[in-house]
Design a protein around this motif. Structure first.
Motif, mmCIF file in Angstrom:
data_model
loop_
_atom_site.group_PDB
_atom_site.id
_atom_site.type_symbol
_atom_site.label_atom_id
_atom_site.label_comp_id
_atom_site.label_asym_id
_atom_site.label_seq_id
_atom_site.Cartn_x
_atom_site.Cartn_y
_atom_site.Cartn_z
ATOM 1 N N UNK A 57 12.772 147.450 128.138
ATOM 2 C CA UNK A 57 11.975 146.493 128.700
ATOM 3 C C UNK A 57 11.811 145.033 127.878
ATOM 4 N N UNK A 58 12.364 144.101 128.555
ATOM 5 C CA UNK A 58 12.601 142.762 127.759
ATOM 6 C C UNK A 58 12.050 141.841 128.892
ATOM 7 N N UNK A 59 11.125 141.089 128.307
ATOM 8 C CA UNK A 59 10.619 139.742 129.144
ATOM 9 C C UNK A 59 10.719 138.742 128.545
ATOM 10 N N UNK A 60 10.860 137.268 129.340
ATOM 11 C CA UNK A 60 10.931 136.144 128.509
ATOM 12 C C UNK A 60 9.978 135.192 128.950
ATOM 13 N N UNK A 61 9.427 134.301 127.986
ATOM 14 C CA UNK A 61 8.332 133.122 128.100
ATOM 15 C C UNK A 61 9.045 132.067 127.404
ATOM 16 N N UNK A 62 8.759 130.949 128.003
ATOM 17 C CA UNK A 62 9.214 129.585 127.390
ATOM 18 C C UNK A 62 8.738 129.355 126.046
ATOM 19 N N UNK A 63 9.766 128.838 125.289
ATOM 20 C CA UNK A 63 9.544 128.554 123.967
ATOM 21 C C UNK A 63 9.111 127.077 124.051
ATOM 22 N N UNK A 64 8.077 126.804 123.014
ATOM 23 C CA UNK A 64 7.529 125.266 122.859
ATOM 24 C C UNK A 64 8.611 124.387 122.484
ATOM 25 N N UNK A 65 8.473 122.915 122.911
ATOM 26 C CA UNK A 65 9.695 122.113 122.592
ATOM 27 C C UNK A 65 9.920 121.773 121.063
ATOM 28 N N UNK A 66 9.023 122.135 120.036
ATOM 29 C CA UNK A 66 9.284 121.830 118.758
ATOM 30 C C UNK A 66 10.129 123.142 118.198
ATOM 31 N N UNK A 67 9.972 124.375 119.049
ATOM 32 C CA UNK A 67 10.944 125.476 118.514
ATOM 33 C C UNK A 67 12.213 125.301 119.055
ATOM 34 N N UNK A 68 12.283 124.763 120.422
ATOM 35 C CA UNK A 68 13.729 124.774 120.902
ATOM 36 C C UNK A 68 14.351 123.593 120.320
ATOM 37 N N UNK A 69 13.797 122.556 119.767
ATOM 38 C CA UNK A 69 14.567 121.595 119.066
ATOM 39 C C UNK A 69 15.030 122.086 117.586
ATOM 40 N N UNK A 70 14.123 122.951 117.124
ATOM 41 C CA UNK A 70 14.851 123.645 115.772
ATOM 42 C C UNK A 70 15.775 124.356 116.156
ATOM 43 N N UNK A 71 15.900 125.238 117.051
ATOM 44 C CA UNK A 71 16.900 126.170 117.463
ATOM 45 C C UNK A 71 18.119 125.512 117.731
ATOM 46 N N UNK A 72 18.074 124.323 118.591
ATOM 47 C CA UNK A 72 19.281 123.360 119.047
ATOM 48 C C UNK A 72 19.819 122.607 117.530
ATOM 49 N N UNK A 73 19.065 122.155 116.905
ATOM 50 C CA UNK A 73 19.436 121.738 115.550
ATOM 51 C C UNK A 73 20.232 122.815 114.714
ATOM 52 N N UNK A 74 19.746 123.823 114.704
ATOM 53 C CA UNK A 74 20.460 124.771 113.953
ATOM 54 C C UNK A 74 21.727 125.215 114.622
ATOM 55 N N UNK A 75 21.799 125.524 116.063
ATOM 56 C CA UNK A 75 22.813 125.845 116.520
ATOM 57 C C UNK A 75 24.137 124.622 116.589
ATOM 58 N N UNK A 76 23.607 123.379 116.553
ATOM 59 C CA UNK A 76 24.608 122.284 116.394
ATOM 60 C C UNK A 76 25.077 122.205 114.988
ATOM 61 N N UNK A 77 24.492 122.633 114.184
ATOM 62 C CA UNK A 77 24.993 122.785 112.808
ATOM 63 C C UNK A 77 25.954 123.844 112.467
ATOM 64 N N UNK A 78 25.681 124.964 113.201
ATOM 65 C CA UNK A 78 26.266 126.250 112.819
ATOM 66 C C UNK A 78 27.410 126.914 113.895
ATOM 67 N N UNK A 79 27.361 126.266 115.355
ATOM 68 C CA UNK A 79 28.054 126.831 116.024
ATOM 69 C C UNK A 79 29.469 126.372 116.017
ATOM 70 N N UNK A 80 30.449 127.242 116.204
ATOM 71 C CA UNK A 80 32.001 127.064 116.282
ATOM 72 C C UNK A 80 32.573 127.587 117.430
ATOM 73 N N UNK A 81 33.012 126.961 118.239
ATOM 74 C CA UNK A 81 33.774 127.489 119.161
ATOM 75 C C UNK A 81 34.974 128.261 118.843
ATOM 76 N N UNK A 82 35.124 129.393 119.351
ATOM 77 C CA UNK A 82 36.316 130.233 119.166
ATOM 78 C C UNK A 82 37.487 129.572 119.522
#
Length: 195
Positions: free
Chosen positions: A134-159
């Motif tokens: 059982x998995x449910x989702x709720x929206x993340x607050x804007x500051x968490x989304x920004x934190x996540x996006x910053x981390x992804x931008x820094x670490x994501x490497x397209x295969x």
């Protein structure tokens, strides 16, 4: 919410301490005869020291109960960067919570819904769903989304795209999957005039 390490920090794994709010709602209508209550994920909030470390009932009335479950750590793992990117680039990025109903009552008169793990990875949530959890989702607050996006931008490497081999290098097979061969030699058979 304050992350325990910044996205640029190469030391400790970036993480957030969170608590989960679960809600039990009374059901109405014909199905309420068999199932009078339903559990749902209400929210994921920053964990506070005042919350303690055990689940507790926050509010109860005839229609609902709200339970607080503190003590969850959401960490970002480099090997799941694609899962975080999928979540961060959706129109509504959110928290994913895997929860289970207790087998036996431990803190209340009846079994309650217990969160097991919280993540920001779309891929991890998908694996849980594939496992019939059982998995449910709720929206993340804007500051968490920004934190996540910053981390992804820094670490994501397209295969890197793999070079596709030309079709001429693929092995030939017949319609049954057996190896086939092609020849340019003319078949030599016995003709009508051959004796």
């Amino acid at each position: 919410m304050n992350p325990s390490s910044s996205p640029a920090d190469d030391g400790a794994r970036p993480s957030l301490d969170v608590a989960v709010l679960m809600r039990r709602e009374r059901l109405h209508g014909p199905s309420s005869h068999w199932q009078p209550w339903r559990w749902t994920l209400e929210d994921v909030v920053p964990d506070e020291p005042a919350f303690g470390n055990a689940p507790r009932l926050l509010r109860q009335d005839e229609e609902t109960q709200r339970w607080l479950h503190p003590g969850f750590k959401v960490e970002l793992f480099r090997d799941d960067t694609d899962g975080y990117r999928l979540n961060a680039t959706t129109p509504q990025p959110g928290w994913f919570v895997l929860w289970r109903l207790e087998e036996e009552a431990t803190v209340a008169a009846e079994p309650i819904a217990r969160p097991v793990v919280v993540t920001l990875s779309y891929s991890e949530a998908g694996r849980w769903l594939d496992a019939q959890e059982t998995v449910e989702q709720v929206p993340a607050p804007p500051e968490v989304v920004e934190w996540l996006r910053t981390w992804v931008d820094e670490h994501y490497e397209a295969e890197p795209r793999r070079r596709q081999r030309p079709q001429s290098f693929k092995p030939l097979v017949d319609r049954f999957g057996n190896a086939a061969s092609v020849t340019t030699e003319k078949k030599r058979g016995r003709g009508a005039g051959d004796v």
